[in-house]
Design a protein around this motif. Structure first.
Motif, PDB file in Angstrom:
ATOM      1  N   TYR A 220      55.236 115.849 -16.252  1.00 25.17           N
ATOM      2  CA  TYR A 220      54.841 115.149 -17.778  1.00 25.17           C
ATOM      3  C   TYR A 220      55.424 113.690 -17.885  1.00 25.17           C
ATOM      4  CZ  TYR A 220      53.859 116.889 -22.404  1.00 25.17           C
ATOM      5  OH  TYR A 220      53.238 116.854 -23.516  1.00 25.17           O
ATOM      6  N   GLY A 221      56.682 113.385 -17.343  1.00 22.68           N
ATOM      7  CA  GLY A 221      57.124 112.281 -17.491  1.00 22.68           C
ATOM      8  C   GLY A 221      56.569 111.171 -16.567  1.00 22.68           C
ATOM      9  N   ALA A 222      56.011 111.788 -15.371  1.00 24.57           N
ATOM     10  CA  ALA A 222      55.279 110.631 -14.375  1.00 24.57           C
ATOM     11  C   ALA A 222      54.111 110.352 -15.245  1.00 24.57           C
ATOM     12  CB  ALA A 222      55.145 111.448 -13.231  1.00 24.57           C
ATOM     13  N   ALA A 223      53.369 111.432 -15.796  1.00 24.44           N
ATOM     14  CA  ALA A 223      51.987 110.903 -16.591  1.00 24.44           C
ATOM     15  C   ALA A 223      52.614 110.126 -17.642  1.00 24.44           C
ATOM     16  CB  ALA A 223      51.369 112.181 -17.213  1.00 24.44           C
ATOM     17  N   GLY A 224      53.612 110.220 -18.525  1.00 29.24           N
ATOM     18  CA  GLY A 224      54.105 109.303 -19.389  1.00 29.24           C
ATOM     19  C   GLY A 224      54.017 108.086 -19.097  1.00 29.24           C
ATOM     20  N   GLU A 225      54.883 107.648 -17.714  1.00 25.28           N
ATOM     21  CA  GLU A 225      55.006 106.313 -17.151  1.00 25.28           C
ATOM     22  C   GLU A 225      53.820 105.894 -16.926  1.00 25.28           C
ATOM     23  OE1 GLU A 225      57.572 107.115 -13.790  1.00 25.28           O
ATOM     24  OE2 GLU A 225      59.333 107.853 -15.254  1.00 25.28           O
ATOM     25  N   GLN A 226      52.841 106.466 -16.284  1.00 31.81           N
ATOM     26  CA  GLN A 226      51.495 105.861 -16.209  1.00 31.81           C
ATOM     27  C   GLN A 226      50.758 105.569 -17.406  1.00 31.81           C
ATOM     28  OE1 GLN A 226      49.427 107.926 -12.801  1.00 31.81           O
ATOM     29  NE2 GLN A 226      47.556 107.607 -13.971  1.00 31.81           N
ATOM     30  N   ALA A 227      50.772 106.248 -18.327  1.00 39.72           N
ATOM     31  CA  ALA A 227      50.138 106.075 -19.532  1.00 39.72           C
ATOM     32  C   ALA A 227      50.634 104.799 -20.181  1.00 39.72           C
ATOM     33  CB  ALA A 227      50.252 107.157 -20.686  1.00 39.72           C
ATOM     34  N   GLY A 228      52.171 104.619 -20.211  1.00 38.55           N
ATOM     35  CA  GLY A 228      52.680 103.460 -20.763  1.00 38.55           C
ATOM     36  C   GLY A 228      52.538 102.146 -20.212  1.00 38.55           C
ATOM     37  N   GLN A 229      51.638 102.095 -19.060  1.00 39.56           N
ATOM     38  CA  GLN A 229      51.752 100.779 -18.394  1.00 39.56           C
ATOM     39  C   GLN A 229      50.710  99.970 -19.080  1.00 39.56           C
ATOM     40  OE1 GLN A 229      50.394 101.628 -14.351  1.00 39.56           O
ATOM     41  NE2 GLN A 229      52.490 102.474 -13.949  1.00 39.56           N
ATOM     42  N   ASN A 230      49.919 100.482 -20.036  1.00 38.09           N
ATOM     43  CA  ASN A 230      48.723  99.713 -20.489  1.00 38.09           C
ATOM     44  C   ASN A 230      48.757  99.719 -22.011  1.00 38.09           C
ATOM     45  OD1 ASN A 230      47.593  98.007 -18.079  1.00 38.09           O
ATOM     46  ND2 ASN A 230      46.915 100.282 -17.520  1.00 38.09           N
ATOM     47  N   GLN A 232      49.070  99.933 -26.074  1.00 37.35           N
ATOM     48  CA  GLN A 232      49.446  98.794 -26.806  1.00 37.35           C
ATOM     49  C   GLN A 232      50.084  99.462 -28.058  1.00 37.35           C
ATOM     50  OE1 GLN A 232      47.970  95.802 -26.262  1.00 37.35           O
ATOM     51  NE2 GLN A 232      47.304  96.677 -24.518  1.00 37.35           N
ATOM     52  N   GLY A 233      50.267 100.624 -28.144  1.00 34.55           N
ATOM     53  CA  GLY A 233      51.022 101.474 -29.031  1.00 34.55           C
ATOM     54  C   GLY A 233      50.659 102.803 -29.032  1.00 34.55           C
ATOM     55  N   PRO A 234      51.155 103.729 -29.809  1.00 33.00           N
ATOM     56  CA  PRO A 234      51.072 105.382 -29.836  1.00 33.00           C
ATOM     57  C   PRO A 234      49.729 105.697 -29.836  1.00 33.00           C
ATOM     58  CG  PRO A 234      51.964 104.740 -32.268  1.00 33.00           C
ATOM     59  CD  PRO A 234      51.891 103.330 -31.191  1.00 33.00           C
ATOM     60  N   GLY A 235      48.702 105.068 -30.436  1.00 32.05           N
ATOM     61  CA  GLY A 235      47.524 105.313 -30.429  1.00 32.05           C
ATOM     62  C   GLY A 235      46.950 105.497 -28.724  1.00 32.05           C
ATOM     63  N   SER A 236      46.816 104.225 -28.224  1.00 30.06           N
ATOM     64  CA  SER A 236      46.386 104.172 -27.142  1.00 30.06           C
ATOM     65  C   SER A 236      47.140 104.993 -25.911  1.00 30.06           C
ATOM     66  CB  SER A 236      46.157 102.453 -26.609  1.00 30.06           C
ATOM     67  OG  SER A 236      47.449 101.850 -26.937  1.00 30.06           O
ATOM     68  N   PHE A 237      48.637 105.015 -26.240  1.00 23.22           N
ATOM     69  CA  PHE A 237      49.380 105.938 -25.437  1.00 23.22           C
ATOM     70  C   PHE A 237      48.745 107.175 -25.042  1.00 23.22           C
ATOM     71  CE2 PHE A 237      52.779 108.443 -24.253  1.00 23.22           C
ATOM     72  CZ  PHE A 237      53.391 107.856 -23.060  1.00 23.22           C
ATOM     73  N   GLN A 238      48.425 107.817 -26.438  1.00 20.79           N
ATOM     74  CA  GLN A 238      48.125 109.191 -26.393  1.00 20.79           C
ATOM     75  C   GLN A 238      46.863 109.117 -25.632  1.00 20.79           C
ATOM     76  OE1 GLN A 238      47.142 111.929 -30.322  1.00 20.79           O
ATOM     77  NE2 GLN A 238      48.269 109.978 -30.633  1.00 20.79           N
ATOM     78  N   VAL A 239      46.010 108.375 -25.511  1.00 21.95           N
ATOM     79  CA  VAL A 239      44.704 108.588 -24.848  1.00 21.95           C
ATOM     80  C   VAL A 239      44.931 108.325 -23.257  1.00 21.95           C
ATOM     81  CG1 VAL A 239      42.588 107.239 -24.452  1.00 21.95           C
ATOM     82  CG2 VAL A 239      43.420 107.449 -26.680  1.00 21.95           C
ATOM     83  N   ALA A 240      45.839 107.363 -22.999  1.00 19.93           N
ATOM     84  CA  ALA A 240      45.904 107.167 -21.745  1.00 19.93           C
ATOM     85  C   ALA A 240      46.931 108.355 -21.094  1.00 19.93           C
ATOM     86  CB  ALA A 240      46.872 105.764 -21.561  1.00 19.93           C
ATOM     87  N   PHE A 241      47.825 108.920 -21.918  1.00 20.31           N
ATOM     88  CA  PHE A 241      48.427 110.098 -21.512  1.00 20.31           C
ATOM     89  C   PHE A 241      47.586 111.207 -21.060  1.00 20.31           C
ATOM     90  CE2 PHE A 241      51.306 113.822 -22.605  1.00 20.31           C
ATOM     91  CZ  PHE A 241      52.252 113.537 -21.380  1.00 20.31           C
ATOM     92  N   LEU A 242      46.775 111.489 -21.813  1.00 23.04           N
ATOM     93  CA  LEU A 242      45.800 112.634 -21.652  1.00 23.04           C
ATOM     94  C   LEU A 242      44.867 112.202 -20.347  1.00 23.04           C
ATOM     95  CD1 LEU A 242      44.506 113.713 -24.909  1.00 23.04           C
ATOM     96  CD2 LEU A 242      45.812 115.149 -23.386  1.00 23.04           C
ATOM     97  N   ASP A 243      44.668 111.022 -20.098  1.00 28.04           N
ATOM     98  CA  ASP A 243      43.780 110.702 -18.960  1.00 28.04           C
ATOM     99  C   ASP A 243      44.916 110.753 -17.862  1.00 28.04           C
ATOM    100  OD1 ASP A 243      41.719 110.098 -20.419  1.00 28.04           O
ATOM    101  OD2 ASP A 243      41.757 107.755 -20.103  1.00 28.04           O
ATOM    102  N   ALA A 244      45.889 110.417 -17.726  1.00 28.36           N
ATOM    103  CA  ALA A 244      47.040 110.384 -16.766  1.00 28.36           C
ATOM    104  C   ALA A 244      47.225 111.831 -16.281  1.00 28.36           C
ATOM    105  CB  ALA A 244      48.297 109.804 -17.082  1.00 28.36           C
ATOM    106  N   LEU A 245      47.593 112.805 -17.016  1.00 29.07           N
ATOM    107  CA  LEU A 245      47.692 114.202 -16.941  1.00 29.07           C
ATOM    108  C   LEU A 245      46.726 114.776 -15.973  1.00 29.07           C
ATOM    109  CD1 LEU A 245      49.017 115.604 -20.494  1.00 29.07           C
ATOM    110  CD2 LEU A 245      50.301 115.465 -18.476  1.00 29.07           C
ATOM    111  N   HIS A 246      45.376 114.411 -16.260  1.00 25.40           N
ATOM    112  CA  HIS A 246      44.269 114.764 -15.650  1.00 25.40           C
ATOM    113  C   HIS A 246      44.107 114.441 -14.290  1.00 25.40           C
ATOM    114  CE1 HIS A 246      40.307 116.864 -15.764  1.00 25.40           C
ATOM    115  NE2 HIS A 246      39.754 115.663 -15.120  1.00 25.40           N
ATOM    116  N   THR A 247      44.355 112.898 -14.259  1.00 28.92           N
ATOM    117  CA  THR A 247      44.093 112.469 -12.798  1.00 28.92           C
ATOM    118  C   THR A 247      45.249 112.110 -11.948  1.00 28.92           C
ATOM    119  OG1 THR A 247      44.413 110.288 -14.087  1.00 28.92           O
ATOM    120  CG2 THR A 247      42.274 111.006 -13.978  1.00 28.92           C
ATOM    121  N   ILE A 248      46.376 112.180 -12.515  1.00 27.80           N
ATOM    122  CA  ILE A 248      47.589 112.175 -11.546  1.00 27.80           C
ATOM    123  C   ILE A 248      47.559 113.175 -10.139  1.00 27.80           C
ATOM    124  CG2 ILE A 248      49.530 113.688 -12.555  1.00 27.80           C
ATOM    125  CD1 ILE A 248      51.271 111.303 -12.398  1.00 27.80           C
ATOM    126  N   THR A 249      47.587 112.929  -9.105  1.00 27.23           N
ATOM    127  CA  THR A 249      47.623 113.749  -7.880  1.00 27.23           C
ATOM    128  C   THR A 249      49.052 114.154  -7.428  1.00 27.23           C
ATOM    129  OG1 THR A 249      47.744 111.894  -6.402  1.00 27.23           O
ATOM    130  CG2 THR A 249      45.600 112.565  -7.107  1.00 27.23           C
TER     131      THR A 249
END
Lengths: 262, 262, 262
Positions: A220-230, A232-249
């Protein structure tokens, strides 16, 4: 400790059906977080079918964020059904110290032998009987302040106890680990802690409770780190976090996980 | 009028705990909107703990979108607890004119002295006893049609009344202002009006009711304008809106706010 | 078959008020999906106002995902009010085979003459009385396995029956069509099936039931295809999907729709 990828890969292969009794704020995000991770969530909390669903499921999570008498009945029925079948179940004692109703519900569920308990520092301290500065669902206490409470709670209850925050702490009363993954934006999105409890339950469906908990927190934390890289705020973080949970190997997880013995 | 940045900055510094009794559709987005803005929302609506939570909180918002007998009891308990402690509370009379149940609930809550009332034109007209074309939660009437109703409602109730729409109108019965910030995409996202009521409550926790209301509306509309600059549709608008609520500064707010005496 | 753009354009012009009684997980996303499409959703499920709202609305959707006695009462009242006024209503029999409570609720609502029934293969098979491998809200059976069940259910109930999945199947018991639009990411986002039921209801407010259903499924799948072109995972897919529902034109829909007689 096992590599956290073992539990992640096993969970994705099994896509375990996990019943979740959670609060209204968390339901949608929890279901999406669990689907993105590869689990199969069922958000079922009607009293008349709680036990039936618990018997179908490979794991159960219970969150006391939404409370009234009917909900507490439902939680108790589901927890009993899980315990009787030997199905792992995870307790999330949201804001347990804030009101009398929550303290009673927390105590009642704790007596039904949760496999794992996941909360923030204030919640774990309150569930353990200590004074706390928590208010509502937010933690006012640092994780470090709850380590003794967590060890004591684990020893007394037999549950694995996870205190989540900037650096997470997991203990079974004897052994303990810290997991240092995560991102500062995560507390700015509602119900990410609640949703994490569902991920812990999904991992516990396929791995021993202690390893499952540590691996779930690192993932969970690793997906958060990946999401945080790009973000711009909590809206785009949420989107990137779901993407990261799905794609992280699994390999990526093992390479970034920061798990240390405590 | 104070610069709206004063209330925004004070709110972010205080991060006030705000209890919100709102409808199921709005809960998650309202919590995320308030977290993005810098407030600390608690979505607590159980009858058995409503009064306890209201006593802990710096402000309260009540939205009648979800109604049944138990919910109305809870709203009344919380509103009474807030009034007794002098805690500001905001009423959001969702679709108050649509059904008999809503009209009764609206009247009952109005009698408990809300500090602020925020609704769309149809809702303010209905709450004020006027005929309206509203249906469901959408406003069929323009803001301008509700200005007299708003002034009358404010004068009779002692509440600050905000009518929100393309150009918002705020009055305490004597003074009135218009706030012209906002974006045409905002009505395409569900519950952004409900979530705004939480922002008004958070501002009212740290500033006088009238100034708090005007500043909250300007801030919300300014964030909408920023979000609209790059949005491709309601999905990307929502994401950008949460980002903008989080990142917009007090200085930026003051430079784009369009507040005029009415 | 009519071009699907006819129903889409008519729906956007009318912006029909659609009452939706759906589950807690789906409420927010369903409202956003319907707003993005151009409908006017009302998420109203209180027993005391169900019939009043049904009488105001141009269509009704009922989803049994959230169940307890009060909810079932409300669904029955709303379905009766819709049937009496001749208002089209759509039944979404979520996880109908999973528990005894759901089977009873499904049978009770089926007896109230839904205009359209939309479910996944496992749900349509269970509602039709067949054995199924479904568990929770996910379909374990392929659409093709449910075609006979769908034809039989349509013939017996008089409803148009839609089985949705990788390739959707629609029948009124005599005629049948397959709709091959959609994207593999759609099952990774919670409640997109539930939200589709609201889109079907909105189309049924302005077009005959069979054509409305086929057009709604093609539109939904086409938006999914557009969203999938740039999505990085389920988070960005969700955002792009709402954008696509909003921006896709009738002409674009007709050019990408893959509707064939079955």
């Amino acid at each position: 400790m096992d590599h956290p990828s073992h539990a992640l890969n096993a969970m994705r292969t099994a896509a375990p059906l996990v019943q979740n009794i959670t609060n209204y704020v968390a339901m949608n995000v929890m279901a999406n977080v669990m689907l993105a991770a590869g689990a199969s969530p069922a958000m079922a909390h009607a009293r008349d079918e709680a036990a039936e669903f618990a018997a179908l499921s490979s794991a159960l999570s219970i969150n006391i964020g939404t409370l009234d008498c009917e909900w507490i009945d439902c939680m108790v029925l589901a927890a009993k059904a899980a315990s009787e079948k030997g199905t792992p179940w995870v307790l999330d004692p949201v804001a347990v110290g804030a009101t009398a109703l929550r303290q009673e519900a927390g105590a009642q569920l704790l007596a039904l032998n949760p496999t794992i308990i996941r909360g923030n520092a204030s919640e774990i301290m309150a569930l353990s009987g200590m004074a706390t500065q928590g208010r509502g669902a937010d933690a006012a206490d640092p994780v470090s302040a709850a380590e003794d409470a967590a060890r004591g709670l684990a020893a007394r209850s037999g549950a694995v106890v996870a205190v989540t925050g900037a650096v997470d702490f997991v203990t079974d009363g004897t052994t303990a680990h810290r997991i240092a993954n995560g991102h500062q934006m995560m507390p700015c999105i509602t119900a990410l802690g609640c949703a994490l409890t569902g991920i812990v339950a999904a991992f516990a469906a396929v791995a021993p409770a202690y390893d499952a908990t540590v691996a779930a927190l690192a993932y969970y934390g690793a997906a958060g780190e990946q999401a945080g890289q790009n973000a711009q705020g909590p809206g785009s973080f949420q989107v990137a976090f779901l993407d990261a949970l799905h794609t992280i190997t699994g390999e990526q997880l093992d390479s970034v996980a920061r798990i240390t013995a405590a």
